[in-house]
Design a protein around this motif. Structure first.
Motif, PDB file in Angstrom:
ATOM      1  N   PRO A 173      11.325  14.581  -0.709  1.00  0.00           N
ATOM      2  CA  PRO A 173      11.475  13.772   0.393  1.00  0.00           C
ATOM      3  C   PRO A 173      10.247  14.037   1.366  1.00  0.00           C
ATOM      4  N   SER A 174       9.517  14.872   1.456  1.00  0.00           N
ATOM      5  CA  SER A 174       8.492  14.929   2.310  1.00  0.00           C
ATOM      6  C   SER A 174       7.285  13.955   1.731  1.00  0.00           C
ATOM      7  N   GLN A 197      16.476   5.096   5.997  1.00  0.00           N
ATOM      8  CA  GLN A 197      16.479   6.512   5.953  1.00  0.00           C
ATOM      9  C   GLN A 197      18.160   7.189   6.319  1.00  0.00           C
ATOM     10  N   TYR A 206       6.143   6.669   5.880  1.00  0.00           N
ATOM     11  CA  TYR A 206       6.100   6.593   7.394  1.00  0.00           C
ATOM     12  C   TYR A 206       4.788   7.332   8.183  1.00  0.00           C
ATOM     13  N   GLU A 207       4.026   7.926   7.452  1.00  0.00           N
ATOM     14  CA  GLU A 207       3.002   8.792   8.037  1.00  0.00           C
ATOM     15  C   GLU A 207       1.494   8.577   7.624  1.00  0.00           C
ATOM     16  N   ARG A 208       1.630   7.076   7.259  1.00  0.00           N
ATOM     17  CA  ARG A 208       0.397   6.598   6.719  1.00  0.00           C
ATOM     18  C   ARG A 208       0.112   5.254   7.657  1.00  0.00           C
ATOM     19  N   GLU A 209       0.222   5.379   9.059  1.00  0.00           N
ATOM     20  CA  GLU A 209       0.162   4.048   9.673  1.00  0.00           C
ATOM     21  C   GLU A 209      -1.328   4.051  10.118  1.00  0.00           C
ATOM     22  N   THR A 210      -1.561   2.739  10.311  1.00  0.00           N
ATOM     23  CA  THR A 210      -3.034   2.425  10.871  1.00  0.00           C
ATOM     24  C   THR A 210      -2.876   2.170  12.310  1.00  0.00           C
ATOM     25  N   ALA A 211      -4.230   2.455  12.890  1.00  0.00           N
ATOM     26  CA  ALA A 211      -4.444   2.303  14.367  1.00  0.00           C
ATOM     27  C   ALA A 211      -4.084   0.675  14.852  1.00  0.00           C
ATOM     28  N   MET A 240      -0.383   0.572  15.285  1.00  0.00           N
ATOM     29  CA  MET A 240       0.065   1.157  16.558  1.00  0.00           C
ATOM     30  C   MET A 240      -0.335   0.249  17.614  1.00  0.00           C
ATOM     31  N   GLY A 251       8.297  10.579   2.571  1.00  0.00           N
ATOM     32  CA  GLY A 251       8.523  10.201   3.981  1.00  0.00           C
ATOM     33  C   GLY A 251       6.884  10.249   4.301  1.00  0.00           C
ATOM     34  N   TYR A 252       6.051  10.943   3.944  1.00  0.00           N
ATOM     35  CA  TYR A 252       4.508  10.853   4.157  1.00  0.00           C
ATOM     36  C   TYR A 252       3.888   9.603   3.595  1.00  0.00           C
ATOM     37  N   ARG A 307       0.831  -1.156  -0.059  1.00  0.00           N
ATOM     38  CA  ARG A 307       0.061   0.000  -0.007  1.00  0.00           C
ATOM     39  C   ARG A 307       0.897   1.268  -0.068  1.00  0.00           C
ATOM     40  N   LEU A 341       2.400  -2.390  17.460  1.00  0.00           N
ATOM     41  CA  LEU A 341       3.634  -1.866  18.216  1.00  0.00           C
ATOM     42  C   LEU A 341       3.675  -1.951  19.811  1.00  0.00           C
ATOM     43  N   CYS A 372       1.450  10.122  12.960  1.00  0.00           N
ATOM     44  CA  CYS A 372       1.735   9.090  11.803  1.00  0.00           C
ATOM     45  C   CYS A 372       0.583   8.567  11.259  1.00  0.00           C
ATOM     46  N   ARG A 425      13.204  14.549   6.079  1.00  0.00           N
ATOM     47  CA  ARG A 425      11.702  14.077   5.525  1.00  0.00           C
ATOM     48  C   ARG A 425      10.869  15.501   5.667  1.00  0.00           C
TER      49      ARG A 425
END
Lengths: 336, 336
Positions: free
Chosen positions: A195-196, A171, A203-208, A211, A199-200, A64, A214, B258, B173
């Protein structure tokens, strides 16, 4: 200006000349990562710009997070390619060995036209073997070659190549991160890589669910080997209880490795079918995670290796600890 | 080769000429970060190489992770500098305003000789104001100036400058990560900066307490504003129960930000003395976290802001949610 890869650039030109008039399949490896997909996109676009009929093929779906790279590209799965009767020359990218594309693609392309790769273990299994294990990423090799050859690198190719360098250097953090990685990243940013944006997407499209996974994993971290190893475990059924998916385990092992004083981090994943999967990460290549993995018929790199076997957790855990302890004992204590 | 900062490089030369024969203090800001310490080390080494008597001064201690940069350097705290009666010219680095070095250092150096900084809000409070808000880091400015002026950059300075670029670009990033960041990073690696060493010191020396704090924080993540905001809370006493320290809260808010679909992440920290501290992070500058923080007498940048006030959690939480919701409503939905 000095060339980044004088020999490989010449080899790439020879490969192109050799492929003239043929339809091409750019083949990636199982469980494709950023360097794999990035390499496929970049090679396919370079070939397309030179008039080739080109498709990309993978044995597994595109993650994804990497779909932002493949817009407008023809990415097919193994079945779809085997169903077509058309003849195609194959360029394997980022595939350390022929079978990493899956046995069926290996059989379908028994002698690839070319392989472009940076893995140390790649012995070359194609007519044109473009290999450089001193490079951090296959995308690094490709970016260097394209610049050497004066190819126009459009924004989509620049983003793809940048993503491969970004992900395969962790990274810009692994030992393999060279001056050339930064020089090439700068050239790619000048050509439209963002780069942003990378990066988005990465690394910035995580799911609940990720989390929660983790959080669960952190709760299982256990120090072993006098604090020099840290092991976390995902029990069978954890994806159901957390709402995470298998893809979400990526990167978890780094939380085990990143503790002060820890030289080796490990993630153990228990499956309902009685399979145990483990990922091993070392801070220093001297610890040779590939050798630890090999004791369980696994493999990989010195700092990052993996294994999968039929075993119970209660039996496997002490065996893994013993194998890591033996490797730690075999290496003189680091100067740090 | 074209100069990176033609005007600032000339200004740096004028500053050096102006300081000739004077003892110098290189002053950093409160709660120093990688860009602050990196800038101080690099400026101090450049001055020392040119015969200056130079010390570095900070109102707060150097974070444990950054100590690998300061070996052999004279870093003093405010008290020690004020106790010395010797006159020194001051160069403030990475200090958005004069008081960010603390009121006592501000009073001690009422008119600094120079300030070198990249913060947009820096209006200039020194005789020589070397400012460029288009740069991602003060270390980026300094690396460019030193290369422009043909300064030798020894390994320690290269490591320091690299660290500032690394940390202030959020590991390459943030939006501010330009081609120039990569070009300069490559030049610094060529001069002895080690990406893996910096990565190890900054990101792979975590404590077990930090992992427990992260685990706790992840368990508190709550979606608000229809899933567009995510807020996590650290209760009073959490440092005692987890064995973490205040420094360990750094980076936690990024886990709130994120998540896919989340535009704003927040960390709320409850203190035993009835103080509430909050860190706010937005994915896009349009959401203006500085304006949200300002409603509670806080401040900061568009994507990263903070606040601290006397309030109870039960009262503060809904006020914060309402303030974020108002900002989200004020901005058209993003195209992504």
């Amino acid at each position: 200006m000095a060339q980044h890869y004088p020999q490989l650039s010449a080899a790439f030109s020879r490969m192109l000349a050799d492929l003239q008039g043929q339809a091409v399949a750019v083949v990636g490896h199982a469980r494709p990562d950023g360097d794999c997909i990035g390499s496929q996109v970049a090679v396919a676009l370079a070939l397309r710009a030179r008039g080739f009929d080109v498709i990309c093929v993978n044995p597994d779906p595109i993650p994804r997070r990497l779909l932002f790279l493949t817009e407008g590209m023809e990415f097919l799965r193994t079945d779809a390619v085997l169903a077509r009767s058309e003849p195609r020359a194959a360029i394997f990218v980022d595939c350390a060995d022929h079978a990493r594309a899956g046995e069926r693609l290996k059989a379908h392309f028994p002698r690839p036209a070319a392989v472009i790769d940076h893995h140390l273990s790649n012995a070359g299994y194609a007519r044109h073997n473009l290999l450089d294990s001193a490079s951090a990423a296959t995308c690094e090799i490709l970016a260097g070659i394209f610049l050497d050859l004066g190819f126009a690198i459009e924004a989509q190719a620049a983003k793809a190549l940048y993503t491969g360098i970004l992900t395969d250097t962790g990274q810009f953090r692994f030992n393999s991160t060279s001056r050339r990685c930064f020089v090439l990243a700068g050239e790619l940013v000048a050509r439209g890589a963002s780069p942003s944006e990378a990066g988005y997407n990465l690394y910035e499209r995580e799911t609940a669910g990720k989390m929660r996974l983790l959080q669960h994993f952190l709760g299982t971290l256990t120090l072993e080997c006098g604090g020099r190893a840290c092991i976390g475990t995902l029990p069978a059924g954890v994806f159901e209880t957390t709402g995470a998916c298998a893809e979400d385990t990526e990167g978890l092992v780094d939380y085990a490795r990143c503790l002060e004083g820890v030289d080796v981090g490990a993630l153990i994943e228990l499956r309902a079918d009685g399979t145990v999967k483990a990922s091993l990460r070392a801070k220093e290549p001297a610890y040779r995670m590939d050798l630890v993995a090999a004791e369980f018929n696994g493999g990989g790199h010195a700092c990052a290796a993996g294994l999968s076997l039929k075993a119970g957790a209660a039996e496997f855990y002490p065996r893994l600890v013993a194998a890591i302890a033996a490797r730690l004992a075999a290496v003189p204590a680091p100067a740090v």
